[in-house]
Design a protein around this motif. Structure first.
Motif, PDB file in Angstrom:
ATOM      1  N   VAL A 126      -1.362  -0.253  -5.133  1.00 11.64           N
ATOM      2  CA  VAL A 126      -1.662   0.470  -4.276  1.00 11.64           C
ATOM      3  C   VAL A 126      -3.417  -0.174  -3.990  1.00 11.64           C
ATOM      4  O   VAL A 126      -3.845  -0.381  -2.760  1.00 11.64           O
ATOM      5  N   SER A 127      -3.855  -0.092  -5.248  1.00 12.62           N
ATOM      6  CA  SER A 127      -5.394  -0.603  -5.186  1.00 12.62           C
ATOM      7  C   SER A 127      -5.512  -1.978  -4.921  1.00 12.62           C
ATOM      8  O   SER A 127      -6.423  -2.297  -3.962  1.00 12.62           O
ATOM      9  N   LEU A 160     -13.256   8.385  -4.377  1.00 13.35           N
ATOM     10  CA  LEU A 160     -12.259   8.159  -5.191  1.00 13.35           C
ATOM     11  C   LEU A 160     -12.043   8.734  -6.582  1.00 13.35           C
ATOM     12  O   LEU A 160     -11.140   9.507  -7.152  1.00 13.35           O
ATOM     13  N   TYR A 218     -13.263  -1.797  -8.457  1.00 12.72           N
ATOM     14  CA  TYR A 218     -14.044  -1.370  -6.834  1.00 12.72           C
ATOM     15  C   TYR A 218     -15.315  -2.130  -7.117  1.00 12.72           C
ATOM     16  O   TYR A 218     -15.809  -2.146  -5.951  1.00 12.72           O
ATOM     17  N   GLY A 239      -4.125   2.556   4.308  1.00 10.79           N
ATOM     18  CA  GLY A 239      -5.086   2.480   3.130  1.00 10.79           C
ATOM     19  C   GLY A 239      -5.228   3.933   2.539  1.00 10.79           C
ATOM     20  O   GLY A 239      -5.688   4.132   1.674  1.00 10.79           O
ATOM     21  N   ILE A 253      -0.843   3.092  -8.886  1.00 13.77           N
ATOM     22  CA  ILE A 253      -1.979   2.878  -8.858  1.00 13.77           C
ATOM     23  C   ILE A 253      -2.468   1.271  -8.707  1.00 13.77           C
ATOM     24  O   ILE A 253      -3.212   0.996  -7.726  1.00 13.77           O
ATOM     25  N   PHE A 266      -4.904  -2.228  -1.084  1.00 11.92           N
ATOM     26  CA  PHE A 266      -6.186  -1.701  -0.455  1.00 11.92           C
ATOM     27  C   PHE A 266      -7.058  -2.609  -0.488  1.00 11.92           C
ATOM     28  O   PHE A 266      -7.949  -2.532   0.688  1.00 11.92           O
ATOM     29  N   GLU A 299       0.817  -1.182  -0.003  1.00 17.63           N
ATOM     30  CA  GLU A 299       0.018  -0.041  -0.247  1.00 17.63           C
ATOM     31  C   GLU A 299       0.920   1.169  -0.098  1.00 17.63           C
ATOM     32  O   GLU A 299       0.513   2.437  -0.850  1.00 17.63           O
ATOM     33  N   LEU A 301      -4.142   5.027  -1.102  1.00 18.27           N
ATOM     34  CA  LEU A 301      -5.134   5.088  -2.165  1.00 18.27           C
ATOM     35  C   LEU A 301      -5.287   6.474  -2.864  1.00 18.27           C
ATOM     36  O   LEU A 301      -5.083   6.725  -3.998  1.00 18.27           O
TER      37      LEU A 301
END
Length: 379
Positions: A81-82, A153, A127, A98, A78, A85, A63, A101
């Motif tokens: 990290v996504s 987001l 998502y 977290g 990204i 997360f 993360e 993000l």
């Protein structure tokens, strides 16, 4: 010590972007291990909390650490990290890591140059998959909660996209300003070059033509040749002055003397009557430069198109303006009717910039150039 502190921002800007981004990544990673912040991270889906273990270290690392390359490789950042997360939320660690993000989303919206829409679609689909997985688990999150978090987001990405557009617009504006400045400088130098070269070369040509008929009068021939020599030297001096325009320390308001200009024209065989009224304003600014150029161009045209015809030069210095009038009797044509047109057209532009008035044309059997130039304007 003070000088060193002043140099810190400059030294920081010189560092590689990965080095600049490392403190944020490390700060979030370390904050995740602070006992007071345990289970204080993002809660999406309200999955029951889980104590820290070895897997939590891996999740925190993926993360936070990708933020180090968030500007160099925003797509990689990204993506990692996504994924981390999602693992954080599904396992229930809910670490402070977290928070990475939204930072990764802003950076992706700002720095990602290729596959932007593809990234948006893939991240949105991921998502949705995360929301479905959380909803099927032990979660009491409502649809409104999932939608609200998604919009947050989206806002993070939009901030990055807005920053990207702003920087692009600013870069384009600076490019236009730089191009306009270059064009203005080239135009200014071209005008100065025209004023200098045309006047002196015209005088030298006229004097050289006259010298051909003075072979029987050695004394007059010697004076004429000496005049040509002096004109050539003045031309070189003015050309050096023109080259000085490229020097940042050059003073653009320094010009020649009107009486010397008139005398040089007389030596070229042009009968010139010169009259001045008043005294030059001390803070005339560019007005004196423009007045000098008006007289210079008008006398050059007189030599070229009405050589030998009487020419009258009248300059009046007022409190707030300088008025210049140059008339040549029997002039058959003007510079506007032949050549490049830089002369009179350039003078009109010079005068207009200072808010003055400029006219040139036939009047009572003479060609008259007249300019009213406001004094005290900045150069």
């Amino acid at each position: 010590m003070i000088s060193l502190l002043r140099r810190i921002p400059d030294l920081w800007r010189r560092l590689d972007v990965t080095v600049q981004d490392a403190p944020l990544a490390l700060a979030l990673a370390l904050a995740s291990f602070v006992p007071a912040l345990d289970d204080k991270g993002t809660h999406l889906g309200d999955v029951p909390g889980r104590p820290m273990d070895a897997l939590a270290l891996v999740v925190i690392a993926f993360e936070c650490l990708p933020l180090i390359v968030r500007r160099r490789w925003p797509l990689v950042s990204i993506a990692l990290v996504s994924a981390a997360f999602a693992a954080d939320q599904l396992t229930g660690y809910h670490t402070v890591a977290g928070t990475a993000l939204p930072f990764a989303l802003v950076s992706a919206g700002l720095h990602l140059t290729r596959f932007r829409w593809t990234a948006v679609v893939v991240l949105s689909a991921a998502y949705v998959a995360l929301a479905v997985a959380l909803d099927r688990g032990p979660s009491d999150e409502t649809v409104a909660g999932f939608v609200t978090f998604y919009l947050a987001l989206v806002a993070a990405w939009a901030i990055g996209a807005w920053l990207r557009l702003s920087r692009s617009a600013e870069a384009e504006r600076r490019e236009h300003v730089a191009e306009a400045t270059r064009i203005a400088e080239r135009t200014s130098i071209a005008r100065e070059l025209h004023d200098v070269v045309t006047h002196h070369v015209t005088a030298m040509v006229v004097q050289a033509e006259a010298a051909r008929y003075l072979t029987a009068a050695p004394e007059r021939l010697d004076r004429t040749l000496q005049t040509i020599t002096d004109t050539g030297r003045r031309s070189l001096t003015d050309l050096r002055h023109l080259l000085d325009l490229l020097n940042p320390d050059h003073n653009p308001e320094s010009v020649g003397d009107l009486r010397s200009l008139v005398e040089q024209t007389r030596q070229a065989g042009q009968p010139v009557e010169f009259a001045e009224e008043g005294e030059a304003v001390r803070d005339a600014g560019s007005a004196e430069v423009v007045a000098y150029r008006v007289v210079q161009e008008a006398l050059t045209n007189a030599l070229k198109y009405a050589h030998g015809n009487p020419t009258n030069v009248h300059v009046r210095y007022g409190e707030r303006e300088i008025t210049v009038e140059v008339g040549t009797e029997g002039a058959r044509r003007s510079a506007a009717a032949s050549g490049s047109g830089r002369g009179l057209a350039g003078l009109r532009d010079r005068v207009d910039v200072l808010g003055g008035e400029f006219t040139a044309g036939q009047r009572e059997g003479a060609f008259v150039v007249r300019a009213r130039i406001p004094a005290g304007n900045p150069s």
